[in-house]
Design an enzyme around this catalytic site. Structure first.
Site: not given
Ligand code: DGL
Length: 260
Positions: A70, A180
């Site tokens: 993430c 993301c």
């Molecule tokens: N999957 C996450 C990232 O790589 C964030 C998504 C979220 O919860 O806003 O930034």
């Protein structure tokens, strides 16, 4: 080896999906903070607390390494977690450097969550790698919502992408950086709305390479044996058939978009 992959939600599965191809003999634990997703539109203090709770849980499970799959959680909380825990913690950041290295003349668009886009971490990265000032940044928070409801290629998704990307003359861009992990699910939809000359660059390969490098240096990678994955939603083990079927649908979508 028990390797944890942690994300606010289901985006991190894209990193695990790649890792399982590269590391076929390890044991994996996937933790999606489904009780708190999305992170990217919340405050940094809120995200810090969510990440601390998830890490405490993962460490209690006896994991040997944690991949923060993430970008948002990495941007906010990885330094604090590294200070607190003595195990390999591999973070993620938008692959702007990789994208610039592909071309170096045309522009690059980094798309990510609002926290990542506004964060000092990305600012510092871009200052370091973008000497020609070729990088633009755009937050696409709605994609996280679409991904969480498994809406990967609907008319609403395409309309959102078209609207948000309209200000950018994409013929002048060599790549879009998917900053993301949730955005990986939309490669097919993006392919429909951006010129074919624009490449998609994600951080999955770089992150898994870093994981392999760290574990190999410790001599901790398994050479044989089967792989297994257990899934958790915010500290609750996922066992219900309909919830496992939901996870399977994400994995099938990742199979579909893997080569795009
Ligand atoms: N999957 C996450 C990232 O790589 C964030 C998504 C979220 O919860 O806003 O930034």
């Amino acid at each position: 080896m028990k390797i944890a992959f942690f994300d606010s939600g289901m985006g991190g599965l894209s990193v695990l999906h790649h890792a399982r191809r590269v590391l076929p003999h390890e044991e994996f634990l996937f933790y999606a903070d489904e009780a708190h997703v999305p992170y990217g539109t919340k405050t940094r203090a809120e995200v810090e607390a969510f990440v601390a709770e998830a890490f405490a849980f993962l460490v209690r499970q006896g994991v040997d390494a944690i991949v923060v799959a993430c970008n948002t959680a990495t941007s906010v909380a990885v330094p604090a977690m590294r200070a607190r825990y003595d195990l390999p913690i591999i973070g993620m950041e938008p692959a702007a450097k990789k994208a610039l290295a592909l071309d170096g003349n045309r522009r690059v668009l980094v798309v990510a969550t609002p926290i990542t886009i506004a964060g000092a971490k990305l600012e510092t990265l871009i200052e370091r790698v973008d000497k020609e000032h070729l990088v633009d940044r755009l937050a696409l928070p709605e994609l996280v919502t679409f991904a969480e409801r498994q809406e990967f290629d609907s008319p609403a998704v395409r309309a959102y992408l078209q609207r948000e990307l309209a200000p950018y003359p994409l013929e002048a861009y060599s790549a879009i950086v998917l900053g993301c992990t949730h955005f990986n699910y939309f490669k097919a939809a993006l392919r429909e709305v951006v010129p074919p000359s624009v490449r998609f660059v994600d951080g999955n390969e770089g992150t898994v390479n870093e994981l392999v490098r760290r574990l190999r240096a410790r001599g901790e990678l398994a050479q044989a044996g089967t792989s297994a994955t257990t899934y958790y939603y915010s500290g609750r083990r996922v066992t219900a058939p309909q919830e496992l079927a939901r996870i399977e649908r994400y994995l099938r979508q990742l199979d579909r978009v893997y080569a795009l």
